[in-house]
Design a protein around this motif. Structure first.
Motif, PDB file in Angstrom:
ATOM      1  N   TYR A  49      41.569  45.620  48.352  1.00 29.95           N
ATOM      2  CA  TYR A  49      42.807  44.855  48.164  1.00 29.95           C
ATOM      3  C   TYR A  49      42.977  43.814  49.275  1.00 29.95           C
ATOM      4  CZ  TYR A  49      47.861  44.036  47.765  1.00 29.95           C
ATOM      5  OH  TYR A  49      49.107  43.455  47.644  1.00 29.95           O
ATOM      6  N   ARG A  50      42.723  44.211  50.493  1.00 33.92           N
ATOM      7  CA  ARG A  50      42.872  43.270  51.615  1.00 33.92           C
ATOM      8  C   ARG A  50      41.895  42.104  51.523  1.00 33.92           C
ATOM      9  NH1 ARG A  50      43.980  46.699  57.135  1.00 33.92           N
ATOM     10  NH2 ARG A  50      45.821  47.838  56.412  1.00 33.92           N
ATOM     11  N   LEU A  51      40.741  42.334  50.923  1.00 33.44           N
ATOM     12  CA  LEU A  51      39.768  41.249  50.733  1.00 33.44           C
ATOM     13  C   LEU A  51      40.087  40.367  49.523  1.00 33.44           C
ATOM     14  CD1 LEU A  51      36.418  43.154  51.388  1.00 33.44           C
ATOM     15  CD2 LEU A  51      37.452  41.391  52.861  1.00 33.44           C
ATOM     16  N   GLN A  74      32.423  32.410  41.380  1.00 35.30           N
ATOM     17  CA  GLN A  74      32.397  33.857  41.169  1.00 35.30           C
ATOM     18  C   GLN A  74      33.324  34.190  40.000  1.00 35.30           C
ATOM     19  OE1 GLN A  74      32.603  36.445  44.843  1.00 35.30           O
ATOM     20  NE2 GLN A  74      33.429  34.534  45.658  1.00 35.30           N
ATOM     21  N   SER A  75      32.913  35.092  39.155  1.00 38.64           N
ATOM     22  CA  SER A  75      33.818  35.620  38.130  1.00 38.64           C
ATOM     23  C   SER A  75      34.711  36.664  38.802  1.00 38.64           C
ATOM     24  CB  SER A  75      33.019  36.274  37.004  1.00 38.64           C
ATOM     25  OG  SER A  75      32.381  37.452  37.483  1.00 38.64           O
ATOM     26  N   PHE A  79      33.508  38.902  41.938  1.00 39.95           N
ATOM     27  CA  PHE A  79      34.272  38.911  43.184  1.00 39.95           C
ATOM     28  C   PHE A  79      34.605  40.350  43.597  1.00 39.95           C
ATOM     29  CE2 PHE A  79      38.551  38.111  45.305  1.00 39.95           C
ATOM     30  CZ  PHE A  79      37.988  37.883  46.552  1.00 39.95           C
ATOM     31  N   LEU A  80      34.933  41.195  42.650  1.00 41.12           N
ATOM     32  CA  LEU A  80      35.193  42.603  42.956  1.00 41.12           C
ATOM     33  C   LEU A  80      33.929  43.264  43.509  1.00 41.12           C
ATOM     34  CD1 LEU A  80      36.782  45.240  42.976  1.00 41.12           C
ATOM     35  CD2 LEU A  80      36.307  45.446  40.511  1.00 41.12           C
ATOM     36  N   TYR A  81      32.797  43.043  42.876  1.00 44.19           N
ATOM     37  CA  TYR A  81      31.543  43.643  43.325  1.00 44.19           C
ATOM     38  C   TYR A  81      31.115  43.083  44.687  1.00 44.19           C
ATOM     39  CZ  TYR A  81      31.429  44.799  38.341  1.00 44.19           C
ATOM     40  OH  TYR A  81      31.751  45.225  37.071  1.00 44.19           O
ATOM     41  N   PHE A 141      42.764  47.412  43.263  1.00 44.26           N
ATOM     42  CA  PHE A 141      41.677  46.619  43.836  1.00 44.26           C
ATOM     43  C   PHE A 141      41.171  45.530  42.894  1.00 44.26           C
ATOM     44  CE2 PHE A 141      39.725  50.678  42.393  1.00 44.26           C
ATOM     45  CZ  PHE A 141      38.974  50.193  41.341  1.00 44.26           C
ATOM     46  N   GLU A 142      41.733  45.441  41.696  1.00 40.55           N
ATOM     47  CA  GLU A 142      41.274  44.419  40.754  1.00 40.55           C
ATOM     48  C   GLU A 142      41.548  43.022  41.317  1.00 40.55           C
ATOM     49  OE1 GLU A 142      39.412  44.891  38.183  1.00 40.55           O
ATOM     50  OE2 GLU A 142      39.607  47.062  38.090  1.00 40.55           O
ATOM     51  N   THR A 143      40.707  42.089  40.980  1.00 39.90           N
ATOM     52  CA  THR A 143      40.847  40.715  41.434  1.00 39.90           C
ATOM     53  C   THR A 143      42.196  40.149  41.015  1.00 39.90           C
ATOM     54  OG1 THR A 143      38.452  40.424  41.361  1.00 39.90           O
ATOM     55  CG2 THR A 143      39.790  38.409  41.290  1.00 39.90           C
ATOM     56  N   PHE A 144      42.824  39.442  41.921  1.00 39.36           N
ATOM     57  CA  PHE A 144      44.143  38.796  41.790  1.00 39.36           C
ATOM     58  C   PHE A 144      45.303  39.774  41.953  1.00 39.36           C
ATOM     59  CE2 PHE A 144      41.410  36.284  38.774  1.00 39.36           C
ATOM     60  CZ  PHE A 144      41.158  35.234  39.637  1.00 39.36           C
TER      61      PHE A 144
END
Length: 155
Positions: A49-51, A74-75, A79-81, A141-144
Motif C-alpha cells: 500500500y505504501r508503494l 505498467q499495467s 505495478f502490483l507485481y 494492496f490493489e493498485t490505486f
C-alpha cells in the motif's frame, strides 16, 4: 508481527519472489502461530500500500517499448507485481525507493515479477490449518488503493 519480524521473514527470499523461494517462505511461516500468518499478511499489505504511489506507478516498463519506440506503461497488475518485487528485495531496497524513485525503476523490468509473494499468507494458512483462508487486511494492496499516493485521482 513487528516490522523487524516481517523483514526477517522477507529476507528468506534472498531478494527475489520466485515460486520456490515463496514456497519456502510459506512453509516457514506455516510453522508459526496463525496470528503470525495474519500479522505477516497485514505487514505485507501495508508495505505494498505504501508503494502504491503515482511516482512509482507511472514509471514505464524498463525493457519494453511500443512499436514506435515509446516507453511502455505498467499495467495495474504489473505495478502490483513490481511492488511485490521491491518488497521481496528487502527492507533496505524498500526504504530506499521512497527517497529515490530511480531505485524503484529497475524493478519494472519484465525480468522481475513478485506475484508469487502475494500468495504466501494464503499458502501458509492452508499449510498450518488445512483450510483455505479468505482474508482481508487493513490495507488494500490493489493498485490505486492508496488515494494519498495518487492525488490527481481523488474526487
Amino acid at each position: 508481527m513487528t516490522w523487524a519480524d516481517f523483514w526477517a521473514l522477507i529476507g528468506t527470499l534472498n531478494g527475489e519472489a520466485t515460486q520456490a523461494s515463496c514456497a519456502r517462505l510459506a512453509e516457514e511461516l506455516s510453522r508459526r502461530p496463525v496470528h503470525d500468518i495474519i500479522g505477516f499478511a497485514e505487514r505485507h499489505a501495508e508495505a505494498l500500500y505504501r508503494l502504491d504511489q503515482e511516482k512509482f506507478g507511472t514509471l514505464p516498463v524498463t525493457d519494453l517499448s511500443d512499436r514506435d519506440g515509446r516507453p511502455f506503461p505498467q499495467s495495474a497488475d504489473q505495478f502490483l507485481y513490481t511492488r511485490c518485487a521491491v518488497v521481496a528485495a528487502g527492507r533496505a531496497v524498500w526504504e530506499s525507493v521512497f527517497f529515490d524513485v530511480d531505485r524503484f525503476a529497475p524493478y519494472t523490468s519484465t525480468s522481475y515479477d513478485g506475484e508469487w509473494l502475494l500468495y504466501v499468507p494464503d499458502q501458509a494458512h492452508e499449510l498450518a490449518t488445512g483450510e483455505e483462508w479468505d482474508r482481508t487486511t487493513r490495507y488494500c494492496f490493489e493498485t490505486f488503493s492508496n488515494t494519498d499516493g495518487w492525488p490527481h485521482l481523488r474526487n
